[in-house]
Design an enzyme around this catalytic site. Structure first.
Site, PDB file in Angstrom:
ATOM      1  N   ARG A  67      -8.983 -10.912   4.190  1.00  0.00           N
ATOM      2  CA  ARG A  67      -9.125  -9.730   5.043  1.00  0.00           C
ATOM      3  C   ARG A  67     -10.371  -9.899   5.897  1.00  0.00           C
ATOM      4  O   ARG A  67     -11.494  -9.847   5.371  1.00  0.00           O
ATOM      5  CB  ARG A  67      -9.247  -8.488   4.175  1.00  0.00           C
ATOM      6  CG  ARG A  67      -9.429  -7.172   4.920  1.00  0.00           C
ATOM      7  CD  ARG A  67      -8.225  -6.789   5.746  1.00  0.00           C
ATOM      8  NE  ARG A  67      -7.055  -6.611   4.871  1.00  0.00           N
ATOM      9  CZ  ARG A  67      -5.814  -6.642   5.338  1.00  0.00           C
ATOM     10  NH1 ARG A  67      -5.581  -6.864   6.629  1.00  0.00           N
ATOM     11  NH2 ARG A  67      -4.797  -6.481   4.517  1.00  0.00           N
ATOM     12  N   ARG A  94      -1.729 -18.798   6.966  1.00  0.00           N
ATOM     13  CA  ARG A  94      -2.975 -18.163   6.523  1.00  0.00           C
ATOM     14  C   ARG A  94      -3.121 -18.143   5.014  1.00  0.00           C
ATOM     15  O   ARG A  94      -4.190 -17.783   4.496  1.00  0.00           O
ATOM     16  CB  ARG A  94      -3.089 -16.739   7.083  1.00  0.00           C
ATOM     17  CG  ARG A  94      -2.060 -15.754   6.569  1.00  0.00           C
ATOM     18  CD  ARG A  94      -2.317 -14.357   7.098  1.00  0.00           C
ATOM     19  NE  ARG A  94      -1.362 -13.386   6.576  1.00  0.00           N
ATOM     20  CZ  ARG A  94      -1.561 -12.075   6.596  1.00  0.00           C
ATOM     21  NH1 ARG A  94      -2.685 -11.571   7.086  1.00  0.00           N
ATOM     22  NH2 ARG A  94      -0.643 -11.262   6.118  1.00  0.00           N
ATOM     23  N   HIS A 163      -5.584 -13.732  14.752  1.00  0.00           N
ATOM     24  CA  HIS A 163      -5.732 -12.322  14.385  1.00  0.00           C
ATOM     25  C   HIS A 163      -7.206 -11.966  14.163  1.00  0.00           C
ATOM     26  O   HIS A 163      -7.609 -11.520  13.094  1.00  0.00           O
ATOM     27  CB  HIS A 163      -4.919 -12.101  13.105  1.00  0.00           C
ATOM     28  CG  HIS A 163      -4.625 -10.687  12.739  1.00  0.00           C
ATOM     29  ND1 HIS A 163      -5.599  -9.737  12.598  1.00  0.00           N
ATOM     30  CD2 HIS A 163      -3.452 -10.080  12.453  1.00  0.00           C
ATOM     31  CE1 HIS A 163      -5.033  -8.616  12.224  1.00  0.00           C
ATOM     32  NE2 HIS A 163      -3.739  -8.775  12.143  1.00  0.00           N
ATOM     33  N   ASP A 209      -2.298   0.409  16.785  1.00  0.00           N
ATOM     34  CA  ASP A 209      -1.578  -0.839  16.530  1.00  0.00           C
ATOM     35  C   ASP A 209      -0.683  -1.052  17.737  1.00  0.00           C
ATOM     36  O   ASP A 209       0.404  -0.487  17.816  1.00  0.00           O
ATOM     37  CB  ASP A 209      -0.765  -0.723  15.235  1.00  0.00           C
ATOM     38  CG  ASP A 209      -0.396  -2.077  14.660  1.00  0.00           C
ATOM     39  OD1 ASP A 209       0.075  -2.127  13.514  1.00  0.00           O
ATOM     40  OD2 ASP A 209      -0.578  -3.081  15.379  1.00  0.00           O
ATOM     41  N   GLU A 268      -6.215  -9.648  19.277  1.00  0.00           N
ATOM     42  CA  GLU A 268      -5.522 -10.863  18.875  1.00  0.00           C
ATOM     43  C   GLU A 268      -4.792 -11.521  20.037  1.00  0.00           C
ATOM     44  O   GLU A 268      -4.013 -10.857  20.735  1.00  0.00           O
ATOM     45  CB  GLU A 268      -4.509 -10.511  17.787  1.00  0.00           C
ATOM     46  CG  GLU A 268      -5.087  -9.682  16.639  1.00  0.00           C
ATOM     47  CD  GLU A 268      -4.037  -8.998  15.797  1.00  0.00           C
ATOM     48  OE1 GLU A 268      -4.294  -7.859  15.332  1.00  0.00           O
ATOM     49  OE2 GLU A 268      -2.931  -9.567  15.657  1.00  0.00           O
TER      50      GLU A 268
HETATM   51  O1  TA6 Z   1      -1.944  -7.344  13.978  1.00  0.00           O
HETATM   52  C1  TA6 Z   1      -1.749  -6.045  13.612  1.00  0.00           C
HETATM   53  C2  TA6 Z   1      -0.951  -6.022  12.317  1.00  0.00           C
HETATM   54  O2  TA6 Z   1       0.258  -6.631  12.491  1.00  0.00           O
HETATM   55  C3  TA6 Z   1      -0.845  -4.589  11.810  1.00  0.00           C
HETATM   56  O3  TA6 Z   1       0.457  -4.099  11.915  1.00  0.00           O
HETATM   57  C4  TA6 Z   1      -1.365  -4.647  10.390  1.00  0.00           C
HETATM   58  O4  TA6 Z   1      -0.381  -4.788   9.476  1.00  0.00           O
HETATM   59  C5  TA6 Z   1      -2.288  -5.848  10.456  1.00  0.00           C
HETATM   60  O5  TA6 Z   1      -1.645  -6.762  11.279  1.00  0.00           O
HETATM   61  C6  TA6 Z   1      -2.728  -6.445   9.147  1.00  0.00           C
HETATM   62  O6  TA6 Z   1      -1.729  -7.134   8.523  1.00  0.00           O
HETATM   63  P1  TA6 Z   1      -1.976  -7.734   7.052  1.00  0.00           P
HETATM   64  O7  TA6 Z   1      -0.688  -8.424   6.693  1.00  0.00           O
HETATM   65  O8  TA6 Z   1      -3.122  -8.712   7.167  1.00  0.00           O
HETATM   66  O9  TA6 Z   1      -2.332  -6.590   6.168  1.00  0.00           O
END
Ligand code: TA6
Length: 297
Positions: A67, A94, A163, A209, A268
């Site tokens: 994260r 990832r 991301h 988002d 991103e």
């Molecule tokens: O990039 C935005 C997103 O797709 C959101 O919808 C949210 O889910 C975020 O990524 C984080 O995703 P993750 O799978 O890392 O919890």
């Protein structure tokens, strides 16, 4: 790690069996985990705070996504396009361990190449042969390239994202420019809805988002408190995703402190939805991003 590292790059472990590279050059400090080829820290020497946000409760375990930092979403963005229940969100890159190919330092910048090789675990989710490299240039600026070559005999569909989580003084102090007049898909809305950004400056007052599409223009994060802006450039991408989970979603994420939605913003460089690329046999796609930090007096 078989290769000889220059003095400015040290092999470390961020946790048990969790190798990484610690980079300390004249121009920046950075940390790069082999799991996910994941940049977890970057701070150029001309700014006194990290640029990349890392959750203090991030889970550092093989098979888990980190994260924060810059997760590499590949070979799809968000939910799997046809079978989301059988495949991990944001793909496999990832959550897998990458191999170090080379690491050098030139003019204060660390130039690092990592490669993800196919394995039975990956092949269970990625039905085509590929060559996948992550190229980092870490110095006064930070550039990341995710390079995919299609080794199959037929076309493949390729999605993904770099991301990036950017560190903020506070979400209330942050604005984003560079997206005005750009159409976007609001994926936080239920049902999703399309819109066009009218305001010059995007501010944050709720879960955000959005998938902005049709533009390869850079976005810029302005932080009034820390008196700096972060330019997020990109290439090989016509979709930019802007994400902040806000209160409820942040509270639902076990690897993010509840109040930490205030401390970061994701911008991103992506190939999402209708920007999914079709790669012919033998061809290569490069998804790129570059961060430039400017101190505002
Ligand atoms: O990039 C935005 C997103 O797709 C959101 O919808 C949210 O889910 C975020 O990524 C984080 O995703 P993750 O799978 O890392 O919890």
């Amino acid at each position: 790690m078989p290769i000889t590292l220059p003095d400015e790059i040290t092999a470390i472990a961020l946790a048990d069996d969790y190798p990484a590279l610690q980079i300390e050059t004249a121009d920046c400090s950075a940390t790069l985990a082999l799991n996910g080829a994941h940049l977890t820290h970057w701070q150029p020497s001309h700014t006194d705070r990290p640029v990349i946000y890392l959750s203090p409760t991030a889970i550092l375990q093989q098979g888990k996504a980190i994260r924060g930092g810059v997760p590499l979403c590949w070979p799809w963005f968000n939910a799997h396009p046809t079978d989301p229940d059988s495949h991990p969100s944001h793909g496999v890159a990832r959550i897998e361990r990458w191999d170090l190919v080379s690491a050098t330092v030139e003019d204060g910048s660390a130039i690092i190449e990592l490669e993800l090789k196919a394995s039975p675990g990956i092949e269970a989710h990625v039905p085509f042969p590929f060559q996948l490299k992550a190229l980092f240039n870490l110095g006064q600026t930070c550039s990341i390239v995710l390079e995919t070559t299609n080794l199959a005999k037929e076309n493949i569909a390729l999605g993904g994202a770099l991301h990036s989580y950017f560190s903020l003084s506070h979400i209330d102090n942050a604005t984003v420019t560079g997206l005005q007049h750009t159409p976007y898909l609001d994926t936080a809305a239920r049902p999703e809805k399309s819109a066009v950004q009218t305001e010059r400056e995007l501010r944050f007052q709720a879960e955000t988002d959005r998938i902005y599409y049709g533009s390869d223009l850079p976005a810029r994060i302005h932080d009034a408190e820390w008196k700096r802006s972060i330019v997020v450039e990109k290439a090989g991408s016509l979709t930019s995703v802007v994400w902040n989970p806000w209160i409820e979603k942040a509270a639902s994420l076990g690897d993010l402190p509840d109040a930490d939605y205030q401390r970061f913003l994701c911008i991103e460089a992506a190939n999402a939805r209708h920007d999914t690329r079709i790669l012919a046999p033998g061809s290569t796609h490069r998804l790129e991003t570059r961060f430039i930090v400017e101190n505002l007096s």
